[in-house]
Design an enzyme around this catalytic site. Structure first.
Site, PDB file in Angstrom:
ATOM      1  N   ARG A   1      -3.716  10.021   3.686  1.00  0.00           N
ATOM      2  CA  ARG A   1      -2.485  10.733   3.987  1.00  0.00           C
ATOM      3  C   ARG A   1      -1.613  10.982   2.753  1.00  0.00           C
ATOM      4  NH1 ARG A   1      -1.648  13.986   7.657  1.00  0.00           N
ATOM      5  NH2 ARG A   1       0.538  14.484   7.818  1.00  0.00           N
TER       6      ARG A   1
ATOM      7  N   ARG B   1       0.290  14.859  12.786  1.00  0.00           N
ATOM      8  CA  ARG B   1       1.029  14.414  11.601  1.00  0.00           C
ATOM      9  C   ARG B   1       1.503  15.623  10.800  1.00  0.00           C
ATOM     10  NH1 ARG B   1      -1.855   9.027   9.281  1.00  0.00           N
ATOM     11  NH2 ARG B   1       0.240   8.717   8.460  1.00  0.00           N
ATOM     12  N   PRO B   2       2.526  16.317  11.337  1.00  0.00           N
ATOM     13  CA  PRO B   2       3.004  17.536  10.671  1.00  0.00           C
ATOM     14  C   PRO B   2       3.689  17.220   9.343  1.00  0.00           C
ATOM     15  CG  PRO B   2       4.482  16.945  12.475  1.00  0.00           C
ATOM     16  CD  PRO B   2       3.334  15.974  12.523  1.00  0.00           C
ATOM     17  N   ILE B   3       3.827  18.249   8.480  1.00  0.00           N
ATOM     18  CA  ILE B   3       4.582  18.051   7.233  1.00  0.00           C
ATOM     19  C   ILE B   3       5.726  19.068   7.150  1.00  0.00           C
ATOM     20  CG2 ILE B   3       2.738  16.939   5.914  1.00  0.00           C
ATOM     21  CD1 ILE B   3       2.311  19.678   4.512  1.00  0.00           C
ATOM     22  N   ASP B   4       6.184  19.510   8.329  1.00  0.00           N
ATOM     23  CA  ASP B   4       7.250  20.533   8.349  1.00  0.00           C
ATOM     24  C   ASP B   4       8.523  20.059   7.648  1.00  0.00           C
ATOM     25  OD1 ASP B   4       7.143  18.838  10.812  1.00  0.00           O
ATOM     26  OD2 ASP B   4       9.106  19.739  11.169  1.00  0.00           O
ATOM     27  N   GLN B   5       8.831  18.758   7.720  1.00  0.00           N
ATOM     28  CA  GLN B   5      10.074  18.271   7.095  1.00  0.00           C
ATOM     29  C   GLN B   5       9.953  18.230   5.563  1.00  0.00           C
ATOM     30  OE1 GLN B   5      12.958  17.771   9.024  1.00  0.00           O
ATOM     31  NE2 GLN B   5      11.528  18.732  10.447  1.00  0.00           N
TER      32      GLN B   5
ATOM     33  N   CYS C   1      -5.236   8.233   8.998  1.00  0.00           N
ATOM     34  CA  CYS C   1      -5.617   7.715  10.318  1.00  0.00           C
ATOM     35  C   CYS C   1      -5.271   8.717  11.412  1.00  0.00           C
ATOM     36  CB  CYS C   1      -4.877   6.403  10.598  1.00  0.00           C
ATOM     37  SG  CYS C   1      -5.453   5.033   9.609  1.00  0.00           S
TER      38      CYS C   1
ATOM     39  N   LYS D   1       0.832  -1.216   0.000  1.00  0.00           N
ATOM     40  CA  LYS D   1       0.000   0.000   0.000  1.00  0.00           C
ATOM     41  C   LYS D   1       0.863   1.262   0.000  1.00  0.00           C
ATOM     42  CE  LYS D   1      -2.530   2.598   3.557  1.00  0.00           C
ATOM     43  NZ  LYS D   1      -1.460   3.232   4.337  1.00  0.00           N
ATOM     44  N   ASN D   2       1.830   1.311   0.917  1.00  0.00           N
ATOM     45  CA  ASN D   2       2.548   2.583   1.070  1.00  0.00           C
ATOM     46  C   ASN D   2       3.563   2.847  -0.046  1.00  0.00           C
ATOM     47  OD1 ASN D   2       0.968   3.265   3.205  1.00  0.00           O
ATOM     48  ND2 ASN D   2       2.407   2.591   4.778  1.00  0.00           N
TER      49      ASN D   2
ATOM     50  N   ILE E   1       6.872   6.145  17.357  1.00  0.00           N
ATOM     51  CA  ILE E   1       6.629   6.929  16.133  1.00  0.00           C
ATOM     52  C   ILE E   1       5.398   7.838  16.277  1.00  0.00           C
ATOM     53  CG2 ILE E   1       6.360   6.847  13.604  1.00  0.00           C
ATOM     54  CD1 ILE E   1       8.926   5.408  14.449  1.00  0.00           C
TER      55      ILE E   1
ATOM     56  N   ASP F   1       3.360   0.117  12.122  1.00  0.00           N
ATOM     57  CA  ASP F   1       2.102  -0.316  11.510  1.00  0.00           C
ATOM     58  C   ASP F   1       1.697  -1.729  11.922  1.00  0.00           C
ATOM     59  OD1 ASP F   1       2.090   2.134  10.333  1.00  0.00           O
ATOM     60  OD2 ASP F   1       2.750   1.451   8.366  1.00  0.00           O
TER      61      ASP F   1
ATOM     62  N   ARG G   1      -9.254   0.567   3.608  1.00  0.00           N
ATOM     63  CA  ARG G   1      -8.294   1.515   3.034  1.00  0.00           C
ATOM     64  C   ARG G   1      -6.962   0.819   2.746  1.00  0.00           C
ATOM     65  NH1 ARG G   1      -6.668   5.593   6.565  1.00  0.00           N
ATOM     66  NH2 ARG G   1      -5.083   5.655   4.977  1.00  0.00           N
TER      67      ARG G   1
HETATM   68  N1  EPU Z   1       7.070  13.876  11.257  1.00  0.00           N
HETATM   69  C1  EPU Z   1       7.358  15.184  11.556  1.00  0.00           C
HETATM   70  N2  EPU Z   1       7.413  16.086  10.528  1.00  0.00           N
HETATM   71  C2  EPU Z   1       7.190  15.734   9.242  1.00  0.00           C
HETATM   72  C3  EPU Z   1       6.894  14.390   8.933  1.00  0.00           C
HETATM   73  C4  EPU Z   1       6.838  13.478   9.974  1.00  0.00           C
HETATM   74  O1  EPU Z   1       7.567  15.544  12.710  1.00  0.00           O
HETATM   75  O2  EPU Z   1       7.273  16.611   8.368  1.00  0.00           O
HETATM   76  C5  EPU Z   1       7.037  12.884  12.337  1.00  0.00           C
HETATM   77  C6  EPU Z   1       5.651  12.270  12.526  1.00  0.00           C
HETATM   78  O3  EPU Z   1       4.849  13.054  13.375  1.00  0.00           O
HETATM   79  C7  EPU Z   1       5.991  10.903  13.090  1.00  0.00           C
HETATM   80  C8  EPU Z   1       7.337  10.559  12.436  1.00  0.00           C
HETATM   81  O4  EPU Z   1       7.867  11.799  11.970  1.00  0.00           O
HETATM   82  O5  EPU Z   1       6.196  11.013  14.476  1.00  0.00           O
HETATM   83  C9  EPU Z   1       7.254   9.592  11.280  1.00  0.00           C
HETATM   84  O6  EPU Z   1       6.330  10.069  10.303  1.00  0.00           O
HETATM   85  P1  EPU Z   1       6.442   9.680   8.771  1.00  0.00           P
HETATM   86  O7  EPU Z   1       6.544  10.936   7.990  1.00  0.00           O
HETATM   87  O8  EPU Z   1       7.457   8.638   8.593  1.00  0.00           O
HETATM   88  O9  EPU Z   1       4.993   9.051   8.506  1.00  0.00           O
HETATM   89  P2  EPU Z   1       4.099   9.235   7.238  1.00  0.00           P
HETATM   90  O10 EPU Z   1       4.920   9.367   6.023  1.00  0.00           O
HETATM   91  O11 EPU Z   1       3.020  10.230   7.476  1.00  0.00           O
HETATM   92  C10 EPU Z   1       4.063   6.694   6.650  1.00  0.00           C
HETATM   93  C11 EPU Z   1       3.005   5.649   6.462  1.00  0.00           C
HETATM   94  C12 EPU Z   1       2.404   5.286   7.805  1.00  0.00           C
HETATM   95  C13 EPU Z   1       3.500   4.784   8.739  1.00  0.00           C
HETATM   96  C14 EPU Z   1       4.628   5.822   8.839  1.00  0.00           C
HETATM   97  C15 EPU Z   1       5.815   5.327   9.639  1.00  0.00           C
HETATM   98  C16 EPU Z   1       2.218   6.232   4.270  1.00  0.00           C
HETATM   99  C17 EPU Z   1       1.122   6.755   3.432  1.00  0.00           C
HETATM  100  N3  EPU Z   1       1.985   6.189   5.575  1.00  0.00           N
HETATM  101  O12 EPU Z   1       3.393   7.801   7.218  1.00  0.00           O
HETATM  102  O13 EPU Z   1       1.520   4.223   7.536  1.00  0.00           O
HETATM  103  O14 EPU Z   1       2.976   4.562  10.022  1.00  0.00           O
HETATM  104  O15 EPU Z   1       5.077   6.174   7.519  1.00  0.00           O
HETATM  105  O16 EPU Z   1       6.322   4.160   9.097  1.00  0.00           O
HETATM  106  O17 EPU Z   1       3.258   5.843   3.766  1.00  0.00           O
HETATM  107  C18 EPU Z   1      -0.362   2.867   7.827  1.00  0.00           C
HETATM  108  O18 EPU Z   1      -0.080   2.325   6.747  1.00  0.00           O
HETATM  109  O19 EPU Z   1      -1.223   2.413   8.626  1.00  0.00           O
HETATM  110  C19 EPU Z   1       0.333   4.093   8.216  1.00  0.00           C
HETATM  111  C20 EPU Z   1      -0.112   4.919   9.134  1.00  0.00           C
END
Ligand code: EPU
Length: 431
Positions: A93, A122-126, A117, A22-23, A327, A305, A397
Site C-alpha cells: 500500500r 482503499r480509495p486515494i481521493d483524499q 491487504c 512498519k507504517n 475503518i 490493525d 510483510r
Molecule cells: N479513505 C478514503 N479516501 C482516501 C483515503 C482513505 O476514503 O483518500 C478511507 C479508507 O477507505 C478507510 C479510512 O479512510 O476507510 C482510513 O484509511 P487510511 O487512509 O487511514 O488508511 P491507509 O493510509 O491506507 C494506513 C495503514 C493501515 C491502517 C490504516 C488505518 C499504512 C501503510 N497502512 O492505511 O495499516 O489500517 O492506516 O490506521 O500506513 C496494516 O498495517 O495492517 C494496515 C492495513
C-alpha cells in the site's frame, strides 16, 4: 512455500523487544528522497515491505545500503530518478507515498495504483484532493496515477475522512511547496508524528503533528539527517494480546506506553494485569478473559490493525463480545478461519458478535491478510493441539522474525515447508 505450525497451550513467558514501526518506516524511506544529502534511517523493521521499498528505490536509481540490524543509508547523489517499477509498487500500500515525494521533488509523479491487504475499498481521493488543492493536476489512466504541477502552492485542506495515508502524503508534498499548507481533520497516529519529526530533522517546518491540524510551511531545500524510527505500536499490541490470550506473563521492551493506552485499557477490562514503566510494558493474565466490546477508531481510539488479533483473543472470553470495525468494511475475513478452530462468531455488517467458547482447537487455517495472519497466530497459541497457518507471506510483510520472537517466549512454533500433497480446495486446506 512455507507455513507456520503451532502446538498451542503454552503460556507465553519472558521478555521480548519490539521492532521499529512498519507504517512509519514505509513513509520515512521514500521521504528520505526529499533531502539533498545522505540520510541514515535506524531501527527499521526487517520486514518484506521495507525490503520492497528499498528495492523500488534501488530500481529507480537510488544508491542505498541496508544493514541486518535495521539501518538503511540512502545516498541522494543522483539527480534524475526513473519511474517507480509498477510490479513492485503493486505489492503493498505505502508505495503511494512516492506520489507526494516525487511531486515535491520534481513537480511530477507517475505511480501505479498501490496494492496492500484486501480489507475493503482503499480509495486515494483524499490524497488527490490535497495535491489538487496545492495546484497539481492529477489523473488516473490505465491504473497509473499521473500528477503534475508547475508549482506547488500551500493550501488549506480539510480531509473528509481521517486518513493516515492522505495526511502523510500531503505533508510530503507540502514540505517544499511555496507558502503554508494547513491540513484539517488530520490523522493523529504515532507514525504521523514520527514522519513529521523526520521531515523536521531534514530542515522542514511541520507543526501540529499529533493533533488534527497540521501546518507545513514550505522550505527551499531539505538536507540529510539521521533518524531513528519509533517502536511499532501494532507489534507491541500483538504481543500484549498474545500474552493475555495464553494466560502468560510477558515483558515487552522498546515501546512507547502512551501509544498502547487503548490496548491496555481493553485488556484490563478483560481481566489482565498490566504494569508499565518508561519504555516497557508487562502483561500477565491468570484466568479466563471477560467479554468486552471493542470499536475501532482512528488514534487515540482502538487501532483497526489490532482488531483481528483481539477477535481471536475474545473468542474464548466468558460472555458475548461485540467488535465493531469502523475503518475498513471488509476486515472480518479471519472470522471464517477462527470458526474452523471452534470459535462462535457471527458477522453482522460492520460488527462481529463473539460468543465466547471454553477453548479453541487447532486446525489448518489461512492468513487472509497481514493482521488476519497475526490473529491466526494468537488463536494457534491459545488452541488445543496443532494449528497450521498457510499463506504466511502476508505476515512476513509486517512482522520481523515472528516465529523467533514467539519461540523466545516459549511458544511451540516453527516455519516449515508446505508438504507437496497439501492442496487448497475452495479455501479449505486438505491433506
Ligand atoms: N479513505 C478514503 N479516501 C482516501 C483515503 C482513505 O476514503 O483518500 C478511507 C479508507 O477507505 C478507510 C479510512 O479512510 O476507510 C482510513 O484509511 P487510511 O487512509 O487511514 O488508511 P491507509 O493510509 O491506507 C494506513 C495503514 C493501515 C491502517 C490504516 C488505518 C499504512 C501503510 N497502512 O492505511 O495499516 O489500517 O492506516 O490506521 O500506513 C496494516 O498495517 O495492517 C494496515 C492495513
Amino acid at each position: 512455500m512455507k507455513k507456520l505450525v503451532i502446538k498451542g497451550g503454552n503460556p507465553l513467558k519472558g521478555k521480548i523487544r519490539v521492532s521499529g514501526a512498519k507504517n512509519a518506516a514505509v513513509a520515512v524511506i521514500p521521504a528520505a528522497l526529499l533531502a539533498e544529502g545522505d540520510v541514515i534511517i535506524e531501527n527499521l523493521p526487517m520486514i518484506k515491505d521495507v525490503y520492497n521499498y528499498c528495492h523500488i528505490l534501488n530500481k529507480m536509481g537510488v544508491n542505498l545500503e541496508i544493514s541486518e540490524t535495521g539501518t538503511v543509508t540512502l545516498f541522494n547523489g543522483k539527480k534524475n530518478l526513473s519511474e517507480p517499477p509498477c510490479d513492485l509498487v503493486k505489492k503493498f500500500r505505502a508505495s503511494y507515498y512516492l506520489l507526494g515525494v516525487l511531486l515535491a521533488k520534481y513537480g511530477e509523479a507517475q505511480v501505479t495504483l498501490p496494492g496492500g491487504c484486501d480489507i475493503g475499498s482503499r480509495p486515494i481521493d483524499q490524497h488527490i484532493k490535497g495535491f489538487e488543492a496545492m495546484g497539481a493536476h492529477v489523473e488516473i489512466e490505465h491504473g497509473l496515477v499521473k500528477a503534475k504541477a508547475e508549482k506547488l502552492v500551500g493550501a488549506q485542506i480539510y480531509l473528509d475522512v481521517v486518513s493516515v495515508g492522505a495526511t502523510i502524503n500531503i505533508m510530503l508534498a507540502a514540505v517544499r511547496a511555496q507558502g503554508t499548507t494547513v491540513i484539517e481533520n488530520a490523522a493523529k497516529e504515532p507514525h504521523i508524528v514520527d514522519v513529521a519529526n523526520f521531515l523536521n530533522a531534514m530542515g522542514a517546518n511541520v507543526k501540529g503533528a499529533g493533533t488534527d491540524v497540521i501546518k507545513i510551511r514550505g522550505v527551499d531545500k531539505l538536507h540529510g539527517c539521521t533518524h531513528t524510527v519509533i517502536p511499532d505500536q501494532i507489534e507491541a499490541g500483538t504481543f500484549m494480546i498474545s500474552a493475555a490470550a495464553t494466560g502468560g506473563d510477558v515483558l515487552i521492551e522498546n515501546v512507547i506506553t502512551k501509544h498502547l493506552d487503548p490496548i491496555t485499557a481493553k485488556l484490563i477490562e478483560a481481566g489482565a494485569q498490566i504494569e508499565e514503566n518508561g519504555d516497557y510494558i508487562r502483561v500477565s493474565f491468570k484466568r479466563r478473559p471477560k467479554a468486552v466490546n471493542v470499536k475501532t477508531l482512528p488514534y487515540p481510539g482502538f487501532p483497526t490493525d489490532l482488531q483481528q488479533p483481539m477477535t481471536a483473543f475474545l473468542s474464548t472470553a466468558e460472555g458475548t463480545s461485540i467488535i465493531t470495525e469502523t475503518i475498513w468494511e471488509n476486515r472480518f475475513k479471519h472470522v471464517d478461519e477462527l470458526k474452523r478452530m471452534g470459535a462462535k462468531i457471527k458477522v453482522e455488517g460492520r460488527s462481529a458478535v463473539i460468543e465466547g467458547v471454553e477453548s479453541l482447537s487447532g486446525a489448518s487455517v489461512q492468513a487472509t491478510d497481514l493482521r488476519g495472519g497475526a490473529a491466526m497466530i494468537v488463536a494457534g497459541l491459545m488452541a488445543e493441539g496443532r494449528t497450521d497457518i498457510y499463506d504466511i507471506y502476508h505476515i512476513d510483510r509486517g512482522y520481523q522474525y515472528i516465529e523467533e520472537k514467539y519461540k523466545q517466549l516459549g511458544a511451540n512454533i516453527s516455519r516449515v515447508e508446505v508438504e507437496k500433497e497439501t492442496y487448497y480446495l475452495d479455501k479449505v486446506v486438505c491433506k
